[in-house]
Design a protein around this motif. Structure first.
Motif, mmCIF file in Angstrom:
data_model
loop_
_atom_site.group_PDB
_atom_site.id
_atom_site.type_symbol
_atom_site.label_atom_id
_atom_site.label_comp_id
_atom_site.label_asym_id
_atom_site.label_seq_id
_atom_site.Cartn_x
_atom_site.Cartn_y
_atom_site.Cartn_z
ATOM 1 N N THR A 288 0.822 -1.212 0.000
ATOM 2 C CA THR A 288 0.000 0.000 0.000
ATOM 3 C C THR A 288 0.859 1.267 0.000
ATOM 4 O O THR A 288 0.557 2.246 -0.698
ATOM 5 N N SER A 289 1.945 1.229 0.752
ATOM 6 C CA SER A 289 2.786 2.429 0.880
ATOM 7 C C SER A 289 3.822 2.563 -0.238
ATOM 8 O O SER A 289 4.293 3.675 -0.507
ATOM 9 N N ASN A 290 4.187 1.451 -0.893
ATOM 10 C CA ASN A 290 5.279 1.490 -1.876
ATOM 11 C C ASN A 290 4.828 1.663 -3.324
ATOM 12 O O ASN A 290 5.671 1.872 -4.200
ATOM 13 N N LYS A 292 2.573 3.921 -5.488
ATOM 14 C CA LYS A 292 1.751 5.109 -5.690
ATOM 15 C C LYS A 292 1.549 5.341 -7.181
ATOM 16 O O LYS A 292 2.201 4.723 -8.027
ATOM 17 N N GLU A 293 0.661 6.261 -7.510
ATOM 18 C CA GLU A 293 0.441 6.605 -8.911
ATOM 19 C C GLU A 293 1.712 7.205 -9.505
ATOM 20 O O GLU A 293 2.337 8.086 -8.909
ATOM 21 N N ARG A 294 2.107 6.725 -10.668
ATOM 22 C CA ARG A 294 3.305 7.214 -11.335
ATOM 23 C C ARG A 294 2.971 8.240 -12.419
ATOM 24 O O ARG A 294 3.836 8.996 -12.850
ATOM 25 N N PHE A 337 -0.476 3.528 -12.496
ATOM 26 C CA PHE A 337 0.478 3.005 -11.521
ATOM 27 C C PHE A 337 1.715 2.392 -12.192
ATOM 28 O O PHE A 337 2.641 1.960 -11.516
#
Length: 365
Positions: A288-290, A292-294, A337
């Motif tokens: 969840t933390s690693n 993110k939207e790119r 993502f």
């Protein structure tokens, strides 16, 4: 410290007065003798039971002793201090008007209770008081193969694969991965499959902890996307899922490596326990933390209108509508993502983990 010559070898499954602490694995030795070894025996058969019988007996004893010596070395190198259940057979191998005799010895390497423990595996920087010709020749061949690999002049054939596998030649591993990459295009599929199958056998010859460390260390240092895919396939085919290493892979700085980490979490391992539940849950939070939207969300004015519409700009630079008819970029076919349609996405990995945790929890109580 126990030496190879001190390894106890018996034909029985137990040893009187000794308790077996651990059965390690079967060990074998193959000694091949050309037909000339026995040619005189059959040519002078009438003399065999006469004055010459003792010389043949010595030759046969020599073969037997060589086989026992090889069995002891094989047991010594994997940390055993005894071999039980020894059996020896002799077979004739024929082909193309030639024949050989092969003596095969097989037994089970074990560790005896309350006995001296062998220090396993020969290391190149390890020092010995006496060095056998066999060790010297092995080291010479290792260095020769490495030199050829570094010069991109290494031939992969039956003999070289056998040497890499039997001697657990860890140093050659990076060159095997590199070689596979060059074969992906322009090589018939049967040749590529044969190379991959031999690669699996080579890796599988290492002890469990070593093969896991070998493959994951390569994953954590590899930059090539195709090589990462190959290493991921190895993890799957050899059931090498290790959640501690998977945690490291998903936390990697490189995005392609993190993607492989997601894929690895969907694979299986031989067994699970309560500790795996905690590790899986930690990895799920890490996902969840690693990831993110790119892509970048923004707005864009519509033609012939003052109204703006929501769009997202992909890493490749292409501008895409949101939500649009597709969640994927029209240019590189990745989502916001950075994943393609067939990739294991964070959502897919999280779902797989949740299912596993639920099932493991139900079974382990």
């Amino acid at each position: 410290m126990l030496a190879p010559k001190d390894i106890l070898v018996v034909t029985t499954s137990t040893i009187e007065g000794k308790s077996i602490k651990k059965h390690i694995k079967p060990v074998t030795a193959h000694i091949v003798a050309g037909t000339n070894f026995f040619s005189d025996m059959f040519a002078a058969f009438s003399d065999f039971f006469g004055g010459r019988s003792s010389s043949y007996q010595k030759q046969l004893t020599s073969l037997y002793d060589e086989a026992i010596h090889s069995i002891k070395l094989a047991a010594y190198e994997i940390g055993a201090n005894a071999v039980v259940g020894l059996s020896i057979d002799m077979d004739e191998i024929s082909g193309k008007n030639k024949s050989m005799f092969m003596l095969t010895a097989i037994g089970t390497a074990v560790v005896l209770e309350n006995d001296v423990v062998v220090t396993p595996a020969f290391e190149e920087d390890e020092k010995f008081e006496n060095v056998s010709y066999e060790k010297l020749n092995t080291l010479y061949r290792k260095r020769d193969y490495l030199k050829k690999a570094q010069e991109d002049n290494l031939t992969f054939n039956e003999d070289s694969w056998k040497f890499f596998t039997n001697n657990r030649m860890e140093e050659i591993f990076p060159f095997l991965i590199k070689k596979y990459q060059t074969m992906v295009t322009g090589v018939p599929q049967n040749e590529l499959k044969d190379f991959y199958d031999r690669l699996l056998m080579y890796i599988d010859a290492f002890p469990e902890e070593k093969k896991v460390a070998l493959v994951y260390s390569a994953i954590l240092t590899e930059k090539n996307e195709y090589n990462l895919a190959l290493l991921s396939k190895v993890v799957n085919d050899l059931n090498l899922l290790d959640l501690n290493y998977a945690h490291q892979v998903i936390g990697h700085d490189d995005f392609n490596t993190r993607k492989i980490g997601l894929q690895i979490t969907t694979f299986n391992k031989p067994f699970y326990n309560r500790e795996d539940i905690e590790l899986f849950n930690a990895i799920k939070e890490q996902i969840t933390s690693n990831f993110k939207e790119r892509g970048t969300r923004t707005t864009k004015k519509q033609l012939l209108s003052s109204k703006e519409r929501e769009v997202w700009i992909c890493e490749c630079g292409n501008t895409n509508d949101v939500p649009g008819y597709s969640a994927y970029c029209d240019g590189c076919f990745k989502d916001i993502f950075g994943f393609k349609a067939n990739d294991v996405t964070p959502a897919k990995a999280a779902t797989s983990i949740s299912t596993k945790v639920e099932l493991i929890s139900e079974l382990v109580g």
